[in-house]
Design a protein around this motif. Sequence first.
Motif, mmCIF file in Angstrom:
data_model
loop_
_atom_site.group_PDB
_atom_site.id
_atom_site.type_symbol
_atom_site.label_atom_id
_atom_site.label_comp_id
_atom_site.label_asym_id
_atom_site.label_seq_id
_atom_site.Cartn_x
_atom_site.Cartn_y
_atom_site.Cartn_z
ATOM 1 N N ASP A 151 0.837 -1.215 0.000
ATOM 2 C CA ASP A 151 0.000 0.000 0.000
ATOM 3 C C ASP A 151 0.867 1.257 0.000
ATOM 4 O OD1 ASP A 151 -2.229 -1.573 0.018
ATOM 5 O OD2 ASP A 151 -2.680 -1.309 2.164
ATOM 6 N N SER A 154 2.311 1.699 -3.479
ATOM 7 C CA SER A 154 1.232 2.131 -4.395
ATOM 8 C C SER A 154 0.943 3.605 -4.199
ATOM 9 C CB SER A 154 -0.051 1.334 -4.137
ATOM 10 O OG SER A 154 0.187 -0.039 -4.308
ATOM 11 N N ASP A 155 0.937 4.020 -2.951
ATOM 12 C CA ASP A 155 0.656 5.403 -2.609
ATOM 13 C C ASP A 155 1.762 6.337 -3.114
ATOM 14 O OD1 ASP A 155 -0.887 7.363 -1.183
ATOM 15 O OD2 ASP A 155 0.784 7.427 0.236
ATOM 16 N N LYS A 156 3.007 5.959 -2.874
ATOM 17 C CA LYS A 156 4.140 6.800 -3.285
ATOM 18 C C LYS A 156 4.249 6.909 -4.809
ATOM 19 C CE LYS A 156 6.023 7.507 0.851
ATOM 20 N NZ LYS A 156 6.014 8.813 1.485
ATOM 21 N N LEU A 157 3.962 5.799 -5.511
ATOM 22 C CA LEU A 157 4.115 5.804 -6.969
ATOM 23 C C LEU A 157 2.825 6.176 -7.687
ATOM 24 C CD1 LEU A 157 6.356 2.662 -7.672
ATOM 25 C CD2 LEU A 157 7.019 4.963 -7.019
ATOM 26 N N ASN A 158 1.762 6.334 -6.915
ATOM 27 C CA ASN A 158 0.475 6.685 -7.488
ATOM 28 C C ASN A 158 0.026 5.671 -8.545
ATOM 29 O OD1 ASN A 158 -1.773 8.236 -7.671
ATOM 30 N ND2 ASN A 158 -0.905 9.689 -9.146
ATOM 31 N N ARG A 159 0.262 4.415 -8.245
ATOM 32 C CA ARG A 159 -0.130 3.332 -9.148
ATOM 33 C C ARG A 159 -0.306 2.080 -8.298
ATOM 34 N NH1 ARG A 159 1.716 -1.334 -11.337
ATOM 35 N NH2 ARG A 159 1.268 -1.754 -13.525
ATOM 36 N N LYS A 160 -1.376 1.328 -8.515
ATOM 37 C CA LYS A 160 -1.636 0.140 -7.700
ATOM 38 C C LYS A 160 -0.630 -0.951 -8.026
ATOM 39 C CE LYS A 160 -4.423 -2.377 -4.945
ATOM 40 N NZ LYS A 160 -3.356 -2.644 -3.960
ATOM 41 N N ALA A 223 6.177 3.067 -14.005
ATOM 42 C CA ALA A 223 6.097 3.748 -12.697
ATOM 43 C C ALA A 223 7.428 3.694 -11.939
ATOM 44 C CB ALA A 223 4.980 3.152 -11.853
ATOM 45 N N ARG A 226 10.233 6.203 -13.768
ATOM 46 C CA ARG A 226 9.789 7.565 -14.069
ATOM 47 C C ARG A 226 10.730 8.612 -13.470
ATOM 48 N NH1 ARG A 226 3.621 7.472 -12.555
ATOM 49 N NH2 ARG A 226 4.697 6.757 -10.708
ATOM 50 N N ASP A 248 5.612 13.436 -18.460
ATOM 51 C CA ASP A 248 5.208 12.051 -18.197
ATOM 52 C C ASP A 248 4.100 11.651 -19.174
ATOM 53 O OD1 ASP A 248 5.250 9.607 -16.858
ATOM 54 O OD2 ASP A 248 3.602 10.199 -15.525
ATOM 55 N N ASP A 250 1.656 8.922 -19.698
ATOM 56 C CA ASP A 250 1.137 7.844 -18.862
ATOM 57 C C ASP A 250 1.216 6.478 -19.554
ATOM 58 O OD1 ASP A 250 -0.176 6.878 -16.503
ATOM 59 O OD2 ASP A 250 -1.924 6.537 -17.783
#
Length: 253
Positions: A151, A154-160, A223, A226, A248, A250
Amino acid sequence: MSVALKDIVSYCNDYLSVDRFKDYCPNGLQVEGKGTVSKIVSGVTASQALIDAAVESGADLLLVHHGYFWKGEAEPLVGIKGNRIRTLMKHDISLLAYHLPLDAHPEVGNNAQLAKIIGIHIEDGMDQGNPLSVGNVGSISQPMSATAFSDLVSDKLNRKAVLVEGDSRTVKRVAWCTGSAERMIERADQLGADIFISGEISEPVVHYAREAGIHYLSAGHHATERYGAKALGEHLSKTFGIEHQFIDIDNPA
Ligand SMILES: [Zn+2]
């Protein structure tokens, strides 16, 4: 403010110790545009979308992690590859690409930057004792469960991120290698890591994690990669006093 292209290229080749890597592509200047640079655009992959955005923003130099001329790639400048290179040349934009040297660099490298963003303390290379190791091993200050760590990433990279749980161990010691390095899980296990982070996932890696007990976290190829080109662009901007913009494009992979 503008700087000679050749000065930027030789600075980067030296700063990233390009001569010390065996790679699957040429590192350094891949397409030569105008002789002076006043604006750098950086990005992960020299796709058409990134090139078009670089043209739009008035870049003289495009700096990427994934350039062209990979081993085994068809050589003729036709189709998609032809269009990309034609766009660069038509607008006099140079392409500067660094693959493994930009994964490994101890400050601006993808792996060093990923550690900084997640909050992992770097202890060594996955190739122990090699300062230019591609992939690292280290630790987090507060041990946590694999799901809590997943979690956090996921939060730091803004990707699940996709977590494959090994056994019930908590996460303290971490190994990681950005991009598509999932096969290095075996090395991570030998190094005593509780979890291994890379960008992609493949079928066998799931079984390996379950059977060896180490957790596996697939956090995205794009991710996890980047941050290197962006950090190098910022470093060049400071060093040479020229403009830099990270763009970036996406990518869910
Ligand atoms: Zn990559």
